[in-house]
Scaffold this active site. Structure first.
Site, PDB file in Angstrom:
ATOM      1  CD  GLU A  43      -2.854  -1.293   2.237  1.00 30.33           C
ATOM      2  OE1 GLU A  43      -4.061  -1.468   2.023  1.00 30.33           O
ATOM      3  OE2 GLU A  43      -2.359  -1.266   3.361  1.00 30.33           O
TER       4      GLU A  43
ATOM      5  CB  CYS B 227       3.036   7.294   3.058  1.00 30.41           C
ATOM      6  SG  CYS B 227       3.592   6.133   4.290  1.00 30.41           S
TER       7      CYS B 227
ATOM      8  CB  CYS C  97       7.958  -5.018   8.848  1.00 37.94           C
ATOM      9  SG  CYS C  97       9.332  -4.216   9.702  1.00 37.94           S
TER      10      CYS C  97
ATOM     11  CB  CYS D  94       3.463  -2.276  13.776  1.00 36.32           C
ATOM     12  SG  CYS D  94       3.621  -2.023  11.998  1.00 36.32           S
TER      13      CYS D  94
ATOM     14  CB  CYS E 277       1.461   5.327  11.212  1.00 37.51           C
ATOM     15  SG  CYS E 277       2.138   6.731  10.376  1.00 37.51           S
TER      16      CYS E 277
END
Ligand code: SAH
Ligand code: SF4
Length: 360
Positions: A95, A109, A116, A123, A343
């Site tokens: 994204e 962004c 990750c 997150c 975020c």
């Protein structure tokens, strides 16, 4: 059908020049092509009508125009923020977000990895684990995705933050190659001062970035002033602790003369006390001049771990303690939360849309 064509965004000027020469084309075509790919509105080779028809055909046979395909786009109720879900050639999805600001800037962004490896507790991307790194072309083609849209409206991408999916410094080579393309005057011509790389604190890579002598902004995700709390929410802290990260940040400031941003996600009852704020202020003061640091307080967005936001008064008290120590502190409410473009939310919609598990 297998498509093994290399991506045009991965071709250096030299590589393109050689290819053109081998095909009996003049060298100035390289500039034309590179300019169209960075600042043009074309969606395919066919639309490059400034090139002869035969050359367009040859280029299309040889190079992929883009490595990303739009799967879905969502616009936020704020009327400005837009999030694009993009599919890569291997079926992975990433994204990227466009955040226009009062008509005077268009920040985007970028994602640098599928998933990750850092596994931060709050997150959504971290929850996926690391599936793979993005290539330079896959990073740059996110920029091109927004750029072609903006160019059609007489506008362009002005600011870039590496704060999407992934840890940019864990995919150092591709991230840095993309930075070099963004600042290249023949390509995107964006000032390095308008680029921000956000990292969870990979110390050797922060030093490596400082040594590149590119004045890009660095944002360091700190999230706690002490090792016990930071290790709890950021496993990477067990490798490079608070002191080591702060020292690396100070070296970055000394070398680049850029101010540094510390990102601090506020988690109710975990890292939001007055004691934590006082400790954070002392830490920043101990590691350099407070006026070189900016703390961005981010009340946590809905995500894994069941964390909640502090009350507004707690957040304000936290910010005030930092300000009293001479540190600029802002409270950021992530844009586009209604479309999960805030975020750390960049996995949620991905999975819902793709239906299948994102792990491969
Ligand atoms: N991996 C890099 C950059 C991408 S994350 C990094 O961690 O810095 C971008 C920012 O979003 C980081 O500061 C991260 O801590 C923050 N973030 C992650 N999950 C979040 C959540 N649930 N709510 C608010 N911010 C979050
Ligand atoms: Fe990775 Fe950043 Fe998410 Fe941590 S906050 S898991 S480093 S993307």
């Amino acid at each position: 059908m297998a498509d093994d064509r290399p991506a045009i965004s991965d071709q250096s000027e030299q590589a393109l020049l050689s290819w053109l020469e081998a095909h009996g084309e003049p060298a100035y075509r390289a500039k034309q092509i590179r300019r169209s790919l960075a600042r043009g509105s074309a969606s395919s080779w066919e639309e490059l009508t400034n090139l002869p028809h035969a050359l367009r055909g040859a280029l299309a046979t040889e190079f992929r125009w883009s490595t990303v395909d739009l799967v879905a786009e969502e616009a936020s109720a704020d009327g400005e923020t837009r999030k694009a879900l993009l599919r890569l050639r291997d079926g992975s999805q990433i994204e990227t977000v466009l955040m226009p600001h009062h008509g005077d800037r268009n920040a985007i962004c970028l994602s640098t990895q599928v998933g990750c490896a850092m596994a931060c507790a709050f997150c959504a991307t971290g929850e996926m684990g690391l599936l793979r790194n993005l290539s330079t072309a896959e990073i740059i083609d996110q920029v091109r995705h927004w750029q072609k849209d903006l160019v059609r409206r007489g506008d362009r991408v002005s600011h870039v933050v590496y704060m999407g999916m992934g840890e940019p410094l864990h995919n150092y080579a591709a991230t840095l190659a993309s930075v070099r393309m963004l600042i290249d005057h023949e390509l995107f011509a964006i000032s390095p001062r308008r680029l921000t790389i956000s990292t969870s604190g990979l110390v050797p890579q922060i030093d490596r970035l400082a040594a590149e002598d590119l004045p890009v902004n660095l944002a360091v995700s700190l999230h706690a002033p002490d090792d016990a709390t930071r290790s709890l929410v950021m496993p990477v802290n067990k490798r490079w602790g608070v002191e080591a990260v702060l020292a690396a940040a100070a070296r970055y400031v000394a070398r680049t003369r850029r101010r540094i941003t510390f990102e601090y996600v506020l988690l109710r009852g975990v890292n939001d006390s007055a004691t934590a704020a006082t400790a954070l202020a002392a830490l920043i003061v101990a590691h350099g001049r407070p006026q070189d640091s900016h703390v961005n307080l981010i009340p946590v967005n809905a995500g894994p771990g069941g964390f909640t936001r502090p009350r507004i008064e707690t957040t304000e008290r936290f910010a005030q303690i930092l300000r009293d120590a001479g540190i600029v502190a802002t409270v950021r409410i992530s844009k586009g939360q209604d479309i999960a473009a805030g975020c750390g939310q960049l996995k949620v919609v991905n999975e819902r849309r793709s239906g299948a598990a994102a792990r491969v």
